[in-house]
Design a protein around this motif. Structure first.
Motif, mmCIF file in Angstrom:
data_model
loop_
_atom_site.group_PDB
_atom_site.id
_atom_site.type_symbol
_atom_site.label_atom_id
_atom_site.label_comp_id
_atom_site.label_asym_id
_atom_site.label_seq_id
_atom_site.Cartn_x
_atom_site.Cartn_y
_atom_site.Cartn_z
ATOM 1 N N ILE A 97 46.831 44.097 43.887
ATOM 2 C CA ILE A 97 45.396 43.868 44.223
ATOM 3 C C ILE A 97 44.538 44.057 43.000
ATOM 4 O O ILE A 97 45.114 44.233 41.923
ATOM 5 N N PRO A 111 49.658 38.140 44.516
ATOM 6 C CA PRO A 111 48.432 37.922 45.590
ATOM 7 C C PRO A 111 48.462 36.646 46.231
ATOM 8 O O PRO A 111 48.974 35.635 45.465
ATOM 9 N N ASP A 164 42.206 40.179 47.717
ATOM 10 C CA ASP A 164 42.887 41.418 48.224
ATOM 11 C C ASP A 164 43.083 41.609 49.726
ATOM 12 O O ASP A 164 44.176 41.865 50.167
ATOM 13 N N ALA A 216 46.560 48.387 42.271
ATOM 14 C CA ALA A 216 45.322 47.840 41.617
ATOM 15 C C ALA A 216 45.635 47.641 40.110
ATOM 16 O O ALA A 216 44.776 46.816 39.544
#
Length: 382
Positions: A174, A151, A181, A202
């Motif tokens: 994320i 990220p 994000d 995620a």
């Protein structure tokens, strides 16, 4: 004639520091580890597998010992003419140990690695590439995507770099908070060209309330899929509500174990993407029927993988064997335990990779250049 039996199993553990840590919502990897497994039969034929151990990678040596001390003795001296039956026998024998130890993951990964090695060995003996030995018919190139993209502001740079290397699909990590994000995704999404795809992972970061709040925020990005927005063990009621607000298909599978769990996930209709990991559970024997069941149900099957060279090649061969709309996951982060063995064997061109030639995996790993990175080597004989 007496059929050949499994005569020797070796586990080679390697670990190496990396300059740029690999970040996920559940933790950060500051080094890479790999457990490469070699199986040899009584004729001297050999095959290679890999144990999943990327997090926490402190467990690499432990999992190698599980393989050597518990899993390998269940197979040594056994014939290798039916790898699927042998894997099922080992899986049944390990059931009580998974419960007793509380370590279902470690035992599953160790057993998977041996199954991979045996399938490679068998394909080599038959004079076939592994994908064809698994029932594949098409030797055309396989689509790929760049995965594990960290990220932050560097995400866009990584996408630019991997695009230049031939990738046309990208998956960002994320689960680091809404600001991070969305800030990672917006410049990447804006940079996408015609035919390029964007997905997110995620890594089980969110609880139910957070997932229901965050997923609609991702609608602006036209995502190919959203991976593991909840922990894999959440109840079906939560997954049902999350799927209802998700702006893209949900993806799960790397943290499911057992044919029953996969069948439940496939039959639920909640997950458009099914992602077993051949080095984490099942090997070829367990994952091949899952892949076929997913495709038969109209789902997309994408093998999960984020480790060393040998497991990546096994994932490629399994995807080539079943085909469908899935893509091969290739880690965008530097990993000497991948590049150091593969060299230029896998070259990405316009979003696709050609299958390696030769028998089995199409690679005879040369571990000598990695000798200074080896932390453990164990052998067991029948």
């Amino acid at each position: 004639m007496t059929p050949p039996i499994l005569a020797r199993v070796e586990a080679h553990v390697f670990r190496t520091p990396i300059k740029e840590p690999v970040r996920t919502s559940f933790g950060t990897m500051t080094e890479r580890a790999a457990v490469f497994v070699r199986a040899e039969d009584s004729d001297g034929a050999r095959g290679w597998g890999e144990v999943w151990c990327n997090f926490p990678n402190a467990g690499a040596e432990y999992r190698a010992r599980l393989l050597a001390d518990i899993v390998a003795p269940l197979a040594l001296g056994k014939p290798l003419d039916d790898p699927v039956a042998l894997w099922a026998e080992i899986d049944r024998a390990l059931h009580v140990l998974r419960i007793q130890s509380g370590d279902a993951g470690g035992f599953s990964a160790a057993a998977a690695s041996l199954d991979l090695a045996i399938h490679d060995l068998r394909a080599r003996k038959r004079g076939l590439p592994l994908w064809r030995a698994l029932g594949g018919r098409d030797d055309g190139p396989v689509p790929v995507y760049a995965s594990g993209i960290n990220p932050g502001p560097a995400a866009a740079d990584t996408v630019t770099r991997t695009r230049a290397a031939g990738y046309r699909a990208f998956k960002l990590k994320i689960g680091f908070g809404e600001e991070t994000d969305l800030g990672s995704l917006r410049p990447v999404a804006a940079s996408l060209g015609d035919g390029e795809r964007l997905m997110v992972d995620a890594n089980q970061a969110w609880d139910f309330a957070t997932a229901c709040r965050m997923l609609p925020r991702l609608a602006e990005f036209n995502l190919g899929w959203i991976e593991e927005p909840l922990t894999a063990d959440r109840p079906t009621a939560e997954w049902t509500q999350v799927a209802a607000v998700a702006p893209a298909p949900l993806a799960v599978g790397e943290n499911l174990r057992g044919a029953g769990q996969f069948q439940t996930a496939i039959e639920s209709g909640l997950f458009g993407i099914v992602q077993p990991d051949v080095a984490k559970w099942g090997g070829q024997s367990g994952c091949l029927p899952v892949a076929r069941a997913a495709l038969a149900a109209g789902r997309t099957w994408c093998p999960h993988y984020l480790g060393g060279a040998i497991g990546l090649l096994h994932s490629l061969h399994l995807l080539a064997a079943v085909r469908g709309p899935g893509m091969l996951e290739v880690d965008a982060n530097a990993n000497p335990l991948r590049e150091g063995l593969l060299g230029d064997l896998l070259t990405i061109r316009d979003g696709f990779v050609s299958l390696p030639g030769g028998q089995g995996l199409g690679l005879e790993p040369d571990l000598k250049p990695l000798a200074n990175l080896r932390s453990l080597h164990i052998e067991r004989h029948g």
